[in-house]
Design an enzyme around this catalytic site. Structure first.
Site, PDB file in Angstrom:
ATOM      1  N   LYS A   1      -7.926   9.603  13.759  1.00  0.00           N
ATOM      2  CA  LYS A   1      -7.019  10.366  12.243  1.00  0.00           C
ATOM      3  C   LYS A   1      -6.981  11.565  13.669  1.00  0.00           C
ATOM      4  O   LYS A   1      -6.284  12.142  12.721  1.00  0.00           O
ATOM      5  CB  LYS A   1      -7.493  10.117  11.342  1.00  0.00           C
ATOM      6  CG  LYS A   1      -7.320   8.436  10.904  1.00  0.00           C
ATOM      7  CD  LYS A   1      -5.803   8.532  10.690  1.00  0.00           C
ATOM      8  CE  LYS A   1      -5.356   6.520   9.979  1.00  0.00           C
ATOM      9  NZ  LYS A   1      -4.257   6.503   9.741  1.00  0.00           N
TER      10      LYS A   1
ATOM     11  N   ASN B   1       3.081   4.837   9.729  1.00  0.00           N
ATOM     12  CA  ASN B   1       2.461   5.284   8.513  1.00  0.00           C
ATOM     13  C   ASN B   1       1.335   3.615   8.041  1.00  0.00           C
ATOM     14  O   ASN B   1       0.174   3.610   8.428  1.00  0.00           O
ATOM     15  CB  ASN B   1       2.718   4.339   6.969  1.00  0.00           C
ATOM     16  CG  ASN B   1       1.719   3.844   6.337  1.00  0.00           C
ATOM     17  OD1 ASN B   1       1.306   4.521   5.042  1.00  0.00           O
ATOM     18  ND2 ASN B   1       1.986   2.648   5.681  1.00  0.00           N
TER      19      ASN B   1
ATOM     20  N   ASP C   1       5.153  -5.269  15.210  1.00  0.00           N
ATOM     21  CA  ASP C   1       3.788  -4.492  15.679  1.00  0.00           C
ATOM     22  C   ASP C   1       4.069  -3.378  16.415  1.00  0.00           C
ATOM     23  O   ASP C   1       4.541  -2.953  17.432  1.00  0.00           O
ATOM     24  CB  ASP C   1       2.991  -5.646  16.838  1.00  0.00           C
ATOM     25  CG  ASP C   1       1.427  -5.356  16.854  1.00  0.00           C
ATOM     26  OD1 ASP C   1       1.354  -4.361  16.980  1.00  0.00           O
ATOM     27  OD2 ASP C   1       0.662  -6.177  17.814  1.00  0.00           O
TER      28      ASP C   1
ATOM     29  N   GLY D   1       0.726  -1.518   0.234  1.00  0.00           N
ATOM     30  CA  GLY D   1       0.001  -0.160   0.337  1.00  0.00           C
ATOM     31  C   GLY D   1       0.864   1.038   0.090  1.00  0.00           C
ATOM     32  O   GLY D   1       1.862   1.363  -0.733  1.00  0.00           O
ATOM     33  N   ILE D   2       0.224   2.390   0.643  1.00  0.00           N
ATOM     34  CA  ILE D   2       1.247   3.013   0.553  1.00  0.00           C
ATOM     35  C   ILE D   2       2.530   3.289   1.521  1.00  0.00           C
ATOM     36  O   ILE D   2       3.422   3.759   0.729  1.00  0.00           O
ATOM     37  CB  ILE D   2       0.575   4.665   1.496  1.00  0.00           C
ATOM     38  CG1 ILE D   2      -1.382   5.423   0.709  1.00  0.00           C
ATOM     39  CG2 ILE D   2       1.001   5.939   2.051  1.00  0.00           C
ATOM     40  CD1 ILE D   2      -1.765   5.837   1.425  1.00  0.00           C
TER      41      ILE D   2
ATOM     42  N   PRO E   1      -4.597  -1.612  -0.443  1.00  0.00           N
ATOM     43  CA  PRO E   1      -5.148  -3.322  -0.194  1.00  0.00           C
ATOM     44  C   PRO E   1      -6.398  -2.642   0.929  1.00  0.00           C
ATOM     45  O   PRO E   1      -7.937  -3.626   1.171  1.00  0.00           O
ATOM     46  CB  PRO E   1      -4.613  -4.134   0.564  1.00  0.00           C
ATOM     47  CG  PRO E   1      -3.515  -4.148   0.165  1.00  0.00           C
ATOM     48  CD  PRO E   1      -3.255  -2.359  -0.346  1.00  0.00           C
TER      49      PRO E   1
ATOM     50  N   TYR F   1     -12.280   5.830  13.479  1.00  0.00           N
ATOM     51  CA  TYR F   1     -11.042   5.881  12.563  1.00  0.00           C
ATOM     52  C   TYR F   1     -11.264   7.189  12.919  1.00  0.00           C
ATOM     53  O   TYR F   1     -10.262   7.825  12.375  1.00  0.00           O
ATOM     54  CB  TYR F   1     -11.908   5.146  11.118  1.00  0.00           C
ATOM     55  CG  TYR F   1     -10.769   5.391  10.480  1.00  0.00           C
ATOM     56  CD1 TYR F   1      -9.604   5.124  10.467  1.00  0.00           C
ATOM     57  CD2 TYR F   1     -10.721   6.614   8.966  1.00  0.00           C
ATOM     58  CE1 TYR F   1      -8.393   4.601   9.118  1.00  0.00           C
ATOM     59  CE2 TYR F   1     -10.024   6.218   8.573  1.00  0.00           C
ATOM     60  CZ  TYR F   1      -8.746   5.591   8.292  1.00  0.00           C
ATOM     61  OH  TYR F   1      -7.518   6.385   7.489  1.00  0.00           O
TER      62      TYR F   1
HETATM   63  N1  NAD Z   1      -6.104   3.833   1.503  1.00  0.00           N
HETATM   64  C1  NAD Z   1      -6.483   5.115   1.200  1.00  0.00           C
HETATM   65  O1  NAD Z   1      -7.714   5.447   1.365  1.00  0.00           O
HETATM   66  C2  NAD Z   1      -5.938   5.684   3.198  1.00  0.00           C
HETATM   67  C3  NAD Z   1      -6.728   7.302   2.991  1.00  0.00           C
HETATM   68  C4  NAD Z   1      -6.471   8.014   4.387  1.00  0.00           C
HETATM   69  C5  NAD Z   1      -5.446   7.496   5.001  1.00  0.00           C
HETATM   70  N2  NAD Z   1      -4.198   6.457   5.025  1.00  0.00           N
HETATM   71  C6  NAD Z   1      -3.801   5.767   6.040  1.00  0.00           C
HETATM   72  O2  NAD Z   1      -2.236   5.421   5.219  1.00  0.00           O
HETATM   73  C7  NAD Z   1      -2.593   4.641   5.951  1.00  0.00           C
HETATM   74  C8  NAD Z   1      -1.521   3.683   5.102  1.00  0.00           C
HETATM   75  O3  NAD Z   1      -3.385   2.784   4.318  1.00  0.00           O
HETATM   76  P1  NAD Z   1      -2.862   1.592   3.233  1.00  0.00           P
HETATM   77  O4  NAD Z   1      -4.639   2.430   2.728  1.00  0.00           O
HETATM   78  O5  NAD Z   1      -1.959   1.489   2.478  1.00  0.00           O
HETATM   79  O6  NAD Z   1      -3.071   0.250   3.761  1.00  0.00           O
HETATM   80  P2  NAD Z   1      -2.826  -1.079   3.855  1.00  0.00           P
HETATM   81  O7  NAD Z   1      -3.941  -1.628   5.200  1.00  0.00           O
HETATM   82  O8  NAD Z   1      -2.753  -0.869   2.378  1.00  0.00           O
HETATM   83  O9  NAD Z   1      -1.283  -1.251   4.820  1.00  0.00           O
HETATM   84  C9  NAD Z   1      -1.777  -0.735   5.955  1.00  0.00           C
HETATM   85  C10 NAD Z   1      -0.119  -1.716   6.724  1.00  0.00           C
HETATM   86  O10 NAD Z   1      -0.294  -1.801   8.112  1.00  0.00           O
HETATM   87  C11 NAD Z   1       0.505  -2.273   8.402  1.00  0.00           C
HETATM   88  N3  NAD Z   1      -0.397  -3.022   9.659  1.00  0.00           N
HETATM   89  C12 NAD Z   1      -1.490  -2.715  10.404  1.00  0.00           C
HETATM   90  N4  NAD Z   1      -1.534  -2.605  11.507  1.00  0.00           N
HETATM   91  C13 NAD Z   1      -0.212  -2.693  11.940  1.00  0.00           C
HETATM   92  C14 NAD Z   1       0.241  -3.510  13.704  1.00  0.00           C
HETATM   93  N5  NAD Z   1      -0.202  -3.264  14.090  1.00  0.00           N
HETATM   94  N6  NAD Z   1       1.798  -2.891  13.393  1.00  0.00           N
HETATM   95  C15 NAD Z   1       2.108  -2.715  12.141  1.00  0.00           C
HETATM   96  N7  NAD Z   1       2.177  -2.519  11.221  1.00  0.00           N
HETATM   97  C16 NAD Z   1       0.737  -2.745  11.078  1.00  0.00           C
HETATM   98  C17 NAD Z   1      -0.571  -3.453   7.717  1.00  0.00           C
HETATM   99  O11 NAD Z   1      -0.237  -4.787   8.101  1.00  0.00           O
HETATM  100  C18 NAD Z   1      -0.266  -3.421   6.186  1.00  0.00           C
HETATM  101  O12 NAD Z   1       0.651  -3.571   5.677  1.00  0.00           O
HETATM  102  C19 NAD Z   1      -3.321   3.675   6.889  1.00  0.00           C
HETATM  103  O13 NAD Z   1      -2.538   5.447   8.510  1.00  0.00           O
HETATM  104  C20 NAD Z   1      -4.486   4.977   6.730  1.00  0.00           C
HETATM  105  O14 NAD Z   1      -5.215   4.744   7.961  1.00  0.00           O
HETATM  106  C21 NAD Z   1      -5.914   5.571   4.133  1.00  0.00           C
END
Ligand code: NAD
Length: 265
Positions: free
Chosen positions: A167, A94, A67, A21-22, A201, A163
């Protein structure tokens, strides 16, 4: 953008949730811009595969299982980063989790999980990063902490109030961190990034649980914001890279919105 912009040559970065992801794209961009990057995540196989890919061009990436809700994991991750690559310059908080649910039906366990990852994880990361960054000389580039908030940390939502709560917390924790570290004389900056809906994801899960048909999802993606599409991880990673680099040297305590115009209306 001119040559040399947003470089992080030789800097040491730790990106949580960096397996995909991001966070995964952020690790990729940081390595491409010259950094040594430790990616941490619960997802070991995905994280190790990404590290192996990034290391094809040189040994600049390392994956650690971590974690973010565990204090001892944070101690170990920061110590291991320093041991492998040197003092920490950049932390990207992140890792995050999302869940759908109306307030009346949200279970306390779900509430606790969202708070543990999205709030406690950012607190612990910041706590250990400050410890690792605070002795940096005043005339060096500032260390940089970048926290992933969301448009959900700026405006409300009908489907994920808890959520949004987490945030919004990240947004103000960022500003307090920025103020506190300067009050203590540390050469550290701290900013938040506020992505709008971005392909990942997590977003796949959001749409899969939305009750929309594939056609409705397509139309939704085209109309949700001003630019007619969802964000891609690289759209967000570029903003994170900017805040991590010294090109944002005069930014701290700020919130960078990267949402295709979603919160403009
Ligand atoms: N995708 C979006 O639309 C979006 C929008 C706004 C903000 N965000 C924020 O951006 C960040 C990344 O989101 P994303 O979309 O890539 O999500 P993602 O679920 O694809 O990736 C997040 C990653 O964090 C990991 N993770 C979760 N719990 C964990 C823990 N306890 N310890 C270590 N790792 C852990 C997951 O395994 C995953 O690989 C997040 O903070 C999310 O809230 C995402």
């Amino acid at each position: 953008m001119g040559i040399g912009m947003n470089r992080v040559d030789g800097k040491v970065a730790l990106v949580t949730g960096g397996a995909r992801g991001i966070g995964g794209e952020t690790a990729r961009q940081l390595v491409a811009a010259g950094a040594k990057v430790v990616m941490t995540d619960l997802l070991q196989a995905e994280g190790e595969a990404l590290a192996a890919e990034l290391n094809e061009a040189g040994a600049n990436a390392l994956f650690l299982t971590h974690d973010v809700t565990s204090e001892s994991d944070w101690e170990r991750a920061v110590a291991e980063t320093t041991r492998q690559f040197g003092p920490l310059d950049i932390l990207v908080n992140n890792a995050g989790v999302w869940s759908r649910g109306i307030i009346e039906e949200t279970l306390v366990d779900e509430f606790d999980k969202l708070c543990a990852v999205n709030l406690k994880g950012v607190f612990l990361g910041t706590k250990y990063a400050i410890g690792a960054m605070k002795s940096r000389p005043a005339d060096a580039d500032s260390a940089s902490i970048v926290n992933l908030s969301s448009t959900a940390g700026l405006v409300g939502s009908a489907t994920s109030a808890v959520y949004s709560m987490t945030k919004g917390g990240v947004r103000l924790f960022t500003k307090s961190t920025a103020i506190e570290v300067r009050a203590r004389g540390y050469n550290i900056r701290c900013n938040s990034v506020h992505p709008g809906a971005t392909e990942s994801p997590m977003q796949d899960d959001i749409l899969a649980t939305s009750n929309m048909s594939p056609d409705e999802i397509k139309a939704f993606k085209q109309t949700r914001n001003l630019l007619g599409r969802y964000g891609e991880p690289i759209d967000i990673a570029k903003a994170i890279l900017f805040l991590a680099s010294n090109d944002s040297a005069f930014m701290t305590g700020s919130e960078m919105v990267v949402d295709g115009g979603y919160t403009a209306r």
